[in-house]
Design a protein around this motif. Sequence first.
Motif, mmCIF file in Angstrom:
data_model
loop_
_atom_site.group_PDB
_atom_site.id
_atom_site.type_symbol
_atom_site.label_atom_id
_atom_site.label_comp_id
_atom_site.label_asym_id
_atom_site.label_seq_id
_atom_site.Cartn_x
_atom_site.Cartn_y
_atom_site.Cartn_z
ATOM 1 N N LEU A 114 0.708 -1.330 0.125
ATOM 2 C CA LEU A 114 -0.142 0.159 -0.065
ATOM 3 C C LEU A 114 0.950 1.210 -0.161
ATOM 4 O O LEU A 114 0.555 2.265 -0.783
ATOM 5 C CB LEU A 114 -0.925 -0.022 1.299
ATOM 6 C CG LEU A 114 -1.860 0.865 1.337
ATOM 7 C CD1 LEU A 114 -2.991 0.929 0.237
ATOM 8 C CD2 LEU A 114 -2.384 1.104 2.830
ATOM 9 N N ALA A 115 1.850 1.105 0.820
ATOM 10 C CA ALA A 115 2.761 2.456 0.808
ATOM 11 C C ALA A 115 3.500 2.599 -0.436
ATOM 12 O O ALA A 115 3.861 4.040 -0.653
ATOM 13 C CB ALA A 115 3.694 2.357 1.956
ATOM 14 N N GLY A 116 3.798 1.651 -1.366
ATOM 15 C CA GLY A 116 4.447 1.880 -2.583
ATOM 16 C C GLY A 116 3.406 2.400 -3.629
ATOM 17 O O GLY A 116 3.898 2.505 -4.881
ATOM 18 N N ARG A 117 2.241 2.305 -3.239
ATOM 19 C CA ARG A 117 1.218 2.783 -4.331
ATOM 20 C C ARG A 117 0.195 3.686 -4.020
ATOM 21 O O ARG A 117 -0.495 3.933 -4.947
ATOM 22 C CB ARG A 117 0.524 1.468 -4.784
ATOM 23 C CG ARG A 117 1.236 0.188 -5.486
ATOM 24 C CD ARG A 117 0.771 -1.170 -5.487
ATOM 25 N NE ARG A 117 1.575 -1.742 -6.553
ATOM 26 C CZ ARG A 117 2.518 -2.370 -6.103
ATOM 27 N NH1 ARG A 117 3.301 -2.149 -4.950
ATOM 28 N NH2 ARG A 117 3.417 -3.144 -6.968
ATOM 29 N N MET A 118 0.448 4.302 -2.785
ATOM 30 C CA MET A 118 -0.465 5.662 -2.663
ATOM 31 C C MET A 118 0.622 6.573 -2.132
ATOM 32 O O MET A 118 1.546 6.356 -1.506
ATOM 33 C CB MET A 118 -1.440 4.929 -1.524
ATOM 34 C CG MET A 118 -2.449 3.993 -1.865
ATOM 35 S SD MET A 118 -3.328 4.094 -3.339
ATOM 36 C CE MET A 118 -4.330 5.538 -2.842
ATOM 37 N N SER A 119 -0.119 7.821 -2.300
ATOM 38 C CA SER A 119 0.701 8.982 -1.760
ATOM 39 C C SER A 119 0.715 9.025 -0.328
ATOM 40 O O SER A 119 -0.423 8.507 0.292
ATOM 41 C CB SER A 119 0.255 10.358 -2.475
ATOM 42 O OG SER A 119 -0.905 10.462 -2.021
ATOM 43 N N LEU A 120 1.841 9.621 0.430
ATOM 44 C CA LEU A 120 1.682 9.885 1.811
ATOM 45 C C LEU A 120 0.444 10.907 2.172
ATOM 46 O O LEU A 120 -0.071 10.618 3.158
ATOM 47 C CB LEU A 120 3.121 10.527 2.340
ATOM 48 C CG LEU A 120 3.077 10.662 3.429
ATOM 49 C CD1 LEU A 120 3.304 9.114 4.351
ATOM 50 C CD2 LEU A 120 4.378 11.237 3.987
ATOM 51 N N ASP A 121 0.281 11.835 1.311
ATOM 52 C CA ASP A 121 -0.873 12.606 1.669
ATOM 53 C C ASP A 121 -2.442 11.667 1.820
ATOM 54 O O ASP A 121 -3.291 12.125 2.639
ATOM 55 C CB ASP A 121 -1.002 13.756 0.866
ATOM 56 C CG ASP A 121 -0.069 14.768 0.910
ATOM 57 O OD1 ASP A 121 0.506 14.925 1.934
ATOM 58 O OD2 ASP A 121 0.486 15.570 -0.139
ATOM 59 N N ALA A 122 -2.515 10.853 0.640
ATOM 60 C CA ALA A 122 -3.590 10.226 0.617
ATOM 61 C C ALA A 122 -3.840 9.144 2.049
ATOM 62 O O ALA A 122 -4.721 9.058 2.378
ATOM 63 C CB ALA A 122 -3.716 9.290 -0.602
ATOM 64 N N ILE A 123 -2.626 8.388 2.399
ATOM 65 C CA ILE A 123 -2.884 7.688 3.578
ATOM 66 C C ILE A 123 -3.004 8.454 4.819
ATOM 67 O O ILE A 123 -4.024 8.047 5.326
ATOM 68 C CB ILE A 123 -1.521 6.877 3.451
ATOM 69 C CG1 ILE A 123 -1.276 6.147 2.507
ATOM 70 C CG2 ILE A 123 -1.351 6.133 4.833
ATOM 71 C CD1 ILE A 123 0.288 5.182 2.342
#
Length: 426
Positions: A114-123
């Motif tokens: 998940l961390a490799g496919r979503m931006s930090l802001d989105a998470i």
Amino acid sequence: MPRTANSLATWAIRATLLAIILLSVGNFVGSINGSLTQGLPYLQQSLGLTFWVVVLYASCFIPPVLRVDRSPDIVAALVFFSFVVLSVAWSNHSGDSVMKSVALLITTIGVCRLAGRMSLDAIVGCTIIGRFILTVLAFVVVLLLPDIGVATGWMQEGLWQGVFDSKQSLGLSGALLMFLACHNALRCGGKIQFLVLFALGATCVIGSGSRGGGVLALAAIASCYLSRRSPRFGMLLAFGPIAMTIVAGALMAYIMSTGHDYLPWFDDQLNFTNRTQIWEYALRHLSDQPLFGFGLNGFWTTPQFYFGFLHEHDWVLDNYHSGYVAILTETGIVGMTLFALCALLFGFRMSWLRANRLIPQADYDLIVGYLNLMFLINFSETLFLRSTDFSEALLVAFFIASAGVRLPTPQPRLQPSLATPKRQFA
């Protein structure tokens, strides 16, 4: 048309992953009140594993946005995680131990994907929304269902617990909401949003009466303020996790060498609401298996240790109430050394990124601040090595995000128009 359909499919998958983050926050942010899941004892664990299995499947259909290199800290973290999962081999092989090992493996791999496919802001955004919803639900349950939302147990009577099984879980959730609200305001602005989120988090901390939550809230505010005011302090903050690990190691060494189930403080004896009795009992038995420990979830699931504590104190909790004691007891000196190495290498990498301006200040403050809060609260609560708490999952996601290199967003290729005439050259 195929390109448009592919873009829509990618968008739908990313939206699904964001929804899973939102659901996972609601499901994993501490243990849900047993009165709300009565008759379904494994509901939370089952939902959690289902969410992360869906993440693993969906992540196969979207390209990564982050490339994680084999840096020393990532290699050390991989070795430590592998050691923890494999430690079930020398545990008591109970069903709970095996299931925890499988759950930890699934959730950790899912978080990394998940961390490799979503931006930090989105998470972070989905995490804030999830905690906000839980906070509102806590108020509703406290006001409308006080028999459930207000604790009546030993030493907790009259304190809020909301939708959680204890006041500590509600207090910690409120404190982390305050921290995320501060950093969200620094990253994105929005005073009204900040005030609402911060006030809700503070009310949960106060209503729960959780001293751990109160300490965490003060530490969150201080880290946000000082890291912005003092670049040197922000740089030193990267070594906060290893510093706290060393302090925790010294405290455990003191308890093991003296046999005291308390910590001396001038003329007082601190036991942190009887937590030190649990620490002393677990550490007392560490000499049986000092190098490799009792294996993942292999201590309290052993009847000899569980009922032994019950016989000594007339009460028992299958909880170390310290993440550091949990790591040392279940993975031994080898596991604790690997864990400390991860914390040390994290400090070196983050300070190097900050010194060379290779990471945005907002991302640095968020990641370093959150890891410091997690290492702080693990002095009195067990969040390390847990697969049923989104706070631990978020720690892994931040660790991966800090070690990765953001990949450029692919741009669509311009197709030459059939109606465009070819240029003629003389």
